[in-house]
Write an enzyme that holds these catalytic residues in place. Structure first.
Site, PDB file in Angstrom:
ATOM      1  N   CYS A 130     -13.378 -12.706 -49.726  1.00 22.85           N
ATOM      2  CA  CYS A 130     -13.463 -11.962 -48.274  1.00 22.85           C
ATOM      3  C   CYS A 130     -14.981 -12.286 -47.787  1.00 22.85           C
ATOM      4  O   CYS A 130     -15.367 -11.926 -46.729  1.00 22.85           O
ATOM      5  CB  CYS A 130     -13.073 -10.626 -48.319  1.00 22.85           C
ATOM      6  SG  CYS A 130     -11.242 -10.185 -48.654  1.00 22.85           S
ATOM      7  N   HIS A 270     -16.802  -6.630 -42.931  1.00 29.88           N
ATOM      8  CA  HIS A 270     -15.464  -7.113 -43.145  1.00 29.88           C
ATOM      9  C   HIS A 270     -14.560  -6.134 -42.894  1.00 29.88           C
ATOM     10  O   HIS A 270     -14.538  -4.908 -43.075  1.00 29.88           O
ATOM     11  CB  HIS A 270     -15.669  -7.345 -44.717  1.00 29.88           C
ATOM     12  CG  HIS A 270     -14.243  -7.843 -45.337  1.00 29.88           C
ATOM     13  ND1 HIS A 270     -13.420  -8.827 -44.817  1.00 29.88           N
ATOM     14  CD2 HIS A 270     -13.419  -7.355 -46.255  1.00 29.88           C
ATOM     15  CE1 HIS A 270     -12.349  -9.057 -45.611  1.00 29.88           C
ATOM     16  NE2 HIS A 270     -12.308  -8.249 -46.547  1.00 29.88           N
ATOM     17  N   ASN A 300      -6.535  -7.745 -42.663  1.00 28.54           N
ATOM     18  CA  ASN A 300      -7.606  -8.584 -43.161  1.00 28.54           C
ATOM     19  C   ASN A 300      -7.198  -9.704 -43.204  1.00 28.54           C
ATOM     20  O   ASN A 300      -6.466 -10.354 -43.994  1.00 28.54           O
ATOM     21  CB  ASN A 300      -7.615  -7.777 -44.621  1.00 28.54           C
ATOM     22  CG  ASN A 300      -8.617  -8.309 -45.432  1.00 28.54           C
ATOM     23  OD1 ASN A 300      -9.208  -9.215 -44.807  1.00 28.54           O
ATOM     24  ND2 ASN A 300      -8.978  -7.879 -46.731  1.00 28.54           N
TER      25      ASN A 300
HETATM   26  N1  COA Z   1       3.516   2.433 -48.124  1.00 29.25           N
HETATM   27  C1  COA Z   1       3.687   3.548 -48.564  1.00 29.25           C
HETATM   28  N2  COA Z   1       3.028   4.190 -49.762  1.00 29.25           N
HETATM   29  C2  COA Z   1       2.483   3.213 -50.534  1.00 29.25           C
HETATM   30  C3  COA Z   1       2.023   1.864 -50.005  1.00 29.25           C
HETATM   31  C4  COA Z   1       2.837   1.754 -48.834  1.00 29.25           C
HETATM   32  N3  COA Z   1       2.447   0.502 -48.124  1.00 29.25           N
HETATM   33  N4  COA Z   1       1.200   1.152 -50.640  1.00 29.25           N
HETATM   34  C5  COA Z   1       1.133   2.295 -51.917  1.00 29.25           C
HETATM   35  N5  COA Z   1       1.648   3.138 -51.648  1.00 29.25           N
HETATM   36  C6  COA Z   1       1.722   4.698 -52.474  1.00 29.25           C
HETATM   37  C7  COA Z   1       1.453   4.239 -53.945  1.00 29.25           C
HETATM   38  O1  COA Z   1       2.673   3.810 -54.556  1.00 29.25           O
HETATM   39  C8  COA Z   1       1.012   5.569 -54.204  1.00 29.25           C
HETATM   40  O2  COA Z   1       2.159   6.306 -54.594  1.00 29.25           O
HETATM   41  P1  COA Z   1       2.267   7.255 -56.013  1.00 29.25           P
HETATM   42  O3  COA Z   1       1.368   8.324 -55.791  1.00 29.25           O
HETATM   43  O4  COA Z   1       3.576   7.816 -55.859  1.00 29.25           O
HETATM   44  O5  COA Z   1       1.864   6.461 -56.985  1.00 29.25           O
HETATM   45  C9  COA Z   1       0.306   6.258 -53.215  1.00 29.25           C
HETATM   46  O6  COA Z   1       0.684   5.642 -51.919  1.00 29.25           O
HETATM   47  C10 COA Z   1      -0.985   6.163 -52.998  1.00 29.25           C
HETATM   48  O7  COA Z   1      -1.467   4.877 -53.709  1.00 29.25           O
HETATM   49  P2  COA Z   1      -2.913   4.338 -53.649  1.00 29.25           P
HETATM   50  O8  COA Z   1      -3.165   2.805 -54.047  1.00 29.25           O
HETATM   51  O9  COA Z   1      -4.006   5.200 -54.358  1.00 29.25           O
HETATM   52  O10 COA Z   1      -3.377   4.474 -51.970  1.00 29.25           O
HETATM   53  P3  COA Z   1      -4.791   4.153 -51.406  1.00 29.25           P
HETATM   54  O11 COA Z   1      -5.160   5.502 -50.690  1.00 29.25           O
HETATM   55  O12 COA Z   1      -5.748   3.606 -52.335  1.00 29.25           O
HETATM   56  O13 COA Z   1      -4.525   3.219 -50.537  1.00 29.25           O
HETATM   57  C11 COA Z   1      -4.983   0.636 -50.224  1.00 29.25           C
HETATM   58  C12 COA Z   1      -4.210   1.875 -51.098  1.00 29.25           C
HETATM   59  C13 COA Z   1      -4.739  -0.728 -50.957  1.00 29.25           C
HETATM   60  C14 COA Z   1      -4.895   0.673 -48.738  1.00 29.25           C
HETATM   61  C15 COA Z   1      -6.323   1.182 -50.543  1.00 29.25           C
HETATM   62  O14 COA Z   1      -6.723   1.160 -52.037  1.00 29.25           O
HETATM   63  C16 COA Z   1      -7.420  -0.013 -50.305  1.00 29.25           C
HETATM   64  O15 COA Z   1      -7.571  -0.491 -49.087  1.00 29.25           O
HETATM   65  N6  COA Z   1      -8.231  -0.693 -51.085  1.00 29.25           N
HETATM   66  C17 COA Z   1      -8.955  -1.823 -50.793  1.00 29.25           C
HETATM   67  C18 COA Z   1      -8.207  -2.980 -50.218  1.00 29.25           C
HETATM   68  C19 COA Z   1      -9.190  -3.934 -49.871  1.00 29.25           C
HETATM   69  O16 COA Z   1     -10.141  -3.856 -49.431  1.00 29.25           O
HETATM   70  N7  COA Z   1      -8.812  -5.285 -50.359  1.00 29.25           N
HETATM   71  C20 COA Z   1      -9.491  -6.461 -49.789  1.00 29.25           C
HETATM   72  C21 COA Z   1     -10.745  -6.858 -50.623  1.00 29.25           C
HETATM   73  S1  COA Z   1     -11.996  -6.430 -49.731  1.00 29.25           S
END
Ligand code: COA
Length: 361
Positions: A130, A270, A300
């Site tokens: 990214c 970003h 993204n």
């Molecule tokens: N829809 C519904 N539920 C979802 C889901 C979706 N698309 N994706 C994950 N979940 C669930 C998980 O399974 C988890 O359930 P559980 O508590 O029963 O295990 C719950 O939601 C929380 O998951 P978690 O991964 O802790 O959520 P989060 O708040 O961290 O959000 C992201 C997930 C990926 C959106 C977040 O971590 C993120 O944005 N990370 C950075 C991503 C990024 O920037 N990547 C690119 C590089 S810069």
């Protein structure tokens, strides 16, 4: 790394040395829109969850299997050349930030060079996930500031749909396809890329990677069965690091250029997650209105997020506006740059005129 040699100050306080400045912006977005409602039919998710946790409503997808990253990069470049009134033959270099090259080699830059007919250019790809566009911008600016090049095309482009696993709900909701491009030319009035801070830390590489397909794990039937050729992410640590590193890098650039939050006109972050952008702006002391944000429409797009922001805000930008660009990505890779804008609105910028004006001062 200062983007240019330490220069003497001009009347307006800006450095007088040769800096690289953005003189035009181009973009390309595929027409096909993948909405949260579409994803509800593919994985166990909901529009409400996606919007609340990421701010994303829809993303663009390049559906045509015949078309790859170089196609989008070339379209963005063509738009830019058209706006600037330049022939492709006038380009000296093409630097492409991407993690979804058409193939390992030749580089995407070679394919773009050929499609454009940029017969006077050299080029290469930058692999920094990214952070690809920011790193490519730094490299391109170096070619201009050193005097090696007069016109450098810098592109950020990714066909993320080619490496996203549409059975993994935690990643497939995040990414989209797109391309953005800027032209760098020399400026002698100090506008352009004024500073750049970049870092990598490979110690947590497994939190965001595409493990299969390279020399460590060449493609096999087993690696395909394990879906190792798709992007893998451990979202929580990536989220935490993204906020910390983008804020840290941006504050470093602000501090060493004596900039207060009031001095910064725009944050160009970003676009990974709306909450990451909000937290970064907050830690920098910036109101959210100063942060460019189009993640709702595009998701993204990896290396394309920064130039797509510059494209979408180009009409509002004014000469002298101070922009802090910041990124975080797989690797980890991160950084921030200070860019002062060189022209008003969407007209593009005549670098030659600017140089004549400053020479006559
Ligand atoms: N829809 C519904 N539920 C979802 C889901 C979706 N698309 N994706 C994950 N979940 C669930 C998980 O399974 C988890 O359930 P559980 O508590 O029963 O295990 C719950 O939601 C929380 O998951 P978690 O991964 O802790 O959520 P989060 O708040 O961290 O959000 C992201 C997930 C990926 C959106 C977040 O971590 C993120 O944005 N990370 C950075 C991503 C990024 O920037 N990547 C690119 C590089 S810069």
């Amino acid at each position: 790394m200062p983007a240019s040699p330490a220069p003497a100050a001009t009347d307006d306080g800006l450095p007088a040395g040769r800096t690289a400045t953005v003189t035009a912006v181009g973009h390309f977005l595929p027409e096909r829109c993948l909405t949260n409602a579409d994803l509800e039919g593919m994985v166990d998710t909901s529009d409400e969850w996606i919007q609340k946790r990421t701010g994303i409503r829809e993303r663009r997808i390049l559906r045509d299997p015949e078309k790859a990253t170089s196609y989008m990069a070339t379209r963005a470049a063509e738009e830019l050349l058209d706006k600037r009134g330049l022939a492709a033959e006038e380009l000296d270099a093409i630097v492409v930030g991407t993690v979804t090259p058409d193939m390992f080699y030749p580089s995407t830059a070679c394919l773009v060079q050929d499609e454009l007919g940029a017969t006077g250019a050299f080029g290469y790809d930058v692999s920094a996930a990214c952070s690809g566009f920011l790193y490519a911008l730094g490299a391109g600016a170096g070619h201009v500031a050193s005097g090696q090049c007069e016109k450098v095309l810098v592109i950020g482009a990714d066909k993320m749909s080619s490496i996203v696993d549409y059975t993994d709900r935690s990643t497939c909701i995040l990414f989209g396809d797109g391309a953005g491009a800027v032209l760098l030319e020399p400026s002698r009035d100090g506008h352009g890329l004024r500073d750049m801070h970049q870092r990598v830390d490979g110690s947590e590489w497994e939190n965001l990677c595409q493990p299969g397909g390279g020399s460590r794990q060449p493609p096999t039937h087993q690696s395909l069965d394990r879906r190792d050729h798709f992007l893998k992410q451990n979202g929580r640590p990536v989220f935490k690091q993204a906020v910390q590193r983008m804020a840290e890098a941006s504050l470093t650039v602000m501090q060493r250029n004596d900039l207060t939050p009031e001095d910064v006109d725009y944050l160009v972050p970003h676009q990974a997650n709306r909450r990451i952008i909000e937290a970064t702006a907050h830690q920098m002391g910036l109101p959210l209105e100063k942060a460019m944000m189009n993640i709702g429409e595009y998701g993204n797009t990896t290396a394309a997020t920064l130039p797509l922001c510059l494209h979408d805000w180009e009409a509002d930008l004014r000469k002298g506006d101070r922009l802090i660009l910041t990124t975080f990505g797989g690797g980890y890779t991160w950084g921030a740059g200070l860019l002062t804008w060189a022209y008003d609105g969407t007209e593009g910028h005549a670098a030659g005129e600017q140089e004549e004006a400053s020479a006559g001062r």
